[in-house]
Design a protein around this motif. Structure first.
Motif, short mmCIF file in Angstrom:
data_model
loop_
_atom_site.label_atom_id
_atom_site.label_comp_id
_atom_site.label_asym_id
_atom_site.label_seq_id
_atom_site.Cartn_x
_atom_site.Cartn_y
_atom_site.Cartn_z
N ALA A 185 6.53 -7.67 6.56
CA ALA A 185 7.94 -7.98 6.83
C ALA A 185 7.99 -9.06 7.91
O ALA A 185 7.38 -8.93 8.97
CB ALA A 185 8.67 -6.73 7.30
N ALA A 186 8.71 -10.12 7.64
CA ALA A 186 8.81 -11.22 8.60
C ALA A 186 9.88 -10.96 9.65
O ALA A 186 9.80 -11.43 10.79
CB ALA A 186 9.11 -12.53 7.87
N LYS A 187 10.90 -10.18 9.27
CA LYS A 187 11.99 -9.85 10.18
C LYS A 187 12.51 -8.48 9.82
O LYS A 187 12.27 -7.98 8.71
CB LYS A 187 13.10 -10.90 10.11
CG LYS A 187 13.65 -11.14 8.71
CD LYS A 187 14.63 -12.30 8.70
CE LYS A 187 15.26 -12.51 7.32
NZ LYS A 187 14.27 -12.81 6.28
N TRP A 188 13.25 -7.86 10.75
CA TRP A 188 13.69 -6.49 10.49
C TRP A 188 14.63 -6.42 9.29
O TRP A 188 14.64 -5.41 8.57
CB TRP A 188 14.36 -5.89 11.73
CG TRP A 188 15.73 -6.41 12.08
CD1 TRP A 188 16.03 -7.41 12.94
CD2 TRP A 188 16.99 -5.94 11.56
NE1 TRP A 188 17.40 -7.60 13.00
CE2 TRP A 188 18.00 -6.70 12.16
CE3 TRP A 188 17.35 -4.94 10.65
CZ2 TRP A 188 19.36 -6.52 11.89
CZ3 TRP A 188 18.70 -4.76 10.36
CH2 TRP A 188 19.69 -5.54 11.00
N GLN A 189 15.37 -7.51 9.04
CA GLN A 189 16.30 -7.50 7.92
C GLN A 189 15.59 -7.38 6.58
O GLN A 189 16.19 -6.96 5.58
CB GLN A 189 17.15 -8.77 7.93
CG GLN A 189 18.21 -8.81 9.02
CD GLN A 189 17.72 -9.47 10.30
OE1 GLN A 189 16.51 -9.56 10.54
NE2 GLN A 189 18.65 -9.95 11.11
N ASP A 190 14.30 -7.74 6.52
CA ASP A 190 13.56 -7.60 5.26
C ASP A 190 13.44 -6.15 4.82
O ASP A 190 13.26 -5.86 3.64
CB ASP A 190 12.14 -8.16 5.43
CG ASP A 190 12.11 -9.67 5.63
OD1 ASP A 190 13.13 -10.32 5.32
OD2 ASP A 190 11.08 -10.19 6.11
N LEU A 191 13.54 -5.24 5.77
CA LEU A 191 13.35 -3.81 5.49
C LEU A 191 14.63 -3.11 5.02
O LEU A 191 14.57 -1.97 4.56
CB LEU A 191 12.85 -3.10 6.75
CG LEU A 191 11.57 -3.66 7.39
CD1 LEU A 191 11.35 -3.02 8.76
CD2 LEU A 191 10.38 -3.43 6.49
N PHE A 192 15.78 -3.80 5.15
CA PHE A 192 17.07 -3.17 4.88
C PHE A 192 17.89 -3.99 3.89
O PHE A 192 17.72 -5.20 3.77
CB PHE A 192 17.86 -3.01 6.19
CG PHE A 192 17.25 -2.02 7.15
CD1 PHE A 192 17.67 -0.70 7.17
CD2 PHE A 192 16.25 -2.40 8.02
CE1 PHE A 192 17.11 0.22 8.03
CE2 PHE A 192 15.67 -1.48 8.89
CZ PHE A 192 16.11 -0.17 8.90
#
Length: 337
Positions: A320-327
């Protein structure tokens, strides 16, 4: 021939009108959600007891849905139910969510919905000899809900790497035992089993530390350097894509539940005791809710740290490059991390 052409034209116009009036696709009439044990799931308890999700769905213009609630003792069973199609929305720790997120990128695309709050998880023990992670031996047993893949299991691996060095994240795995939090707390407080340590969250950690024979060894806030999301909601892409209004209503209901908790901790404590059939006193539960260390917020906090750890250690193969990738994108604009 002219009559035939007019009939065809009339049918085309009628078809166009019907497609404009009727919805392209009906959304689900049943939403199946599951939770685990502990006060970190209080937002879902408030949502359930006050029927906030049903209300939000109706406000979105849909028929009142049937909301089916289930309860599991660990992340492994939760993920199995989600993957098999027996759940629409699951809840577990950040680590288990990231593991199933990475493993389903080419299939179900299970993705985070929102956080349930930031809450410290404590490693407690009844063994007076144990003061640090280095003091554990192969004679000790640490209870947690799901060995190797559960929320506390991943936290313990992160702690082990920090304490013992790179590549040592599994150093304590062999002395962990899968056990539901209520059972583990009873075993530790009873003092008659092999369990002499428990990695847990409120209210179980608070109950244990109220006993003078039990003390804290470590907290995940120590490793994270401050507040971090404990549990999250997550769902398959199919549910998200097929039910945009219901999904939006879920976020609305979750935010409303958080607001209820913050506005009236006394009432929230009463709802928790009623729903869980808890024998804890209202004052004890309310004290946990009011503890500044426990922040009931849907905004994910420090989730990317766990994702990077799992990728670095090979537990997941997707980075995941950023936390938004997980959501899912609906909460991408919140001040998360």
């Amino acid at each position: 021939m002219l009559s035939r052409r007019r009939a065809i034209a009339a049918l085309l116009v009628l078809g166009s009108l019907v497609s404009t009036i009727a919805p392209a696709r009906a959304e689900t009439t049943e939403i199946r959600i599951a939770q685990q044990f502990g006060i970190s799931y209080l937002p879902l308890i408030v949502m359930k007891e006050q029927h906030l999700l049903e209300q939000a769905v109706v406000e979105a213009g849909l028929p009142r849905p049937t909301v089916t609630w289930a309860q599991f003792s660990g992340a492994a069973a939760m993920n199995d139910a989600l993957i098999s199609g027996n759940l629409d929305v699951a809840t577990a720790g950040v680590g288990p969510m990231i593991i199933v997120w990475a493993r389903t990128r080419a299939s179900l695309k299970i993705t985070g919905v929102a956080a349930l709050g930031a809450m410290p998880n404590l490693l407690t023990t009844s063994n007076p000899r144990i003061r640090t992670l280095a003091d554990f031996t192969d004679k000790d047993r640490i209870a947690l809900p799901a060995v190797k893949i559960g929320a506390q299991a991943v936290m313990l691996q992160m702690a082990a790497e920090q304490a013992f060095g790179p590549g040592q994240q599994n150093k304590l795995d062999d002395i962990t035992v899968s056990m539901a939090h209520p059972d583990a707390a009873a075993a530790l407080l009873g003092g008659s089993s092999e369990i002499d340590a428990h990695f847990t969250s409120p209210p179980f950690s608070d109950q244990e530390l109220a006993n003078p024979k039990i003390h804290k060894v470590w907290s995940n806030y120590d490793q994270m350097g401050g507040p971090a999301t404990f549990n999250v909601l997550y769902a398959p892409e199919k549910f998200h894509a097929a039910n945009p209004q219901s999904y939006g209503a879920l976020l609305v209901a979750l935010d409303r539940a958080m607001a209820v908790i913050k506005a009236d901790p006394t009432a929230a404590a009463a709802l928790y005791i009623k729903s869980e059939g808890s024998k804890l006193t209202p004052a004890f539960v309310e004290g946990i809710i009011r503890d500044p260390a426990n922040d009931f917020t849907a905004t994910p906090l420090q989730t990317l740290k766990t994702a990077r750890f799992l990728f670095k250690t090979g537990a997941v193969k997707v980075e995941a490059a950023k936390w938004q990738d997980l959501f899912f994108p609906e909460i991408a604009g919140r001040p998360g991390s």
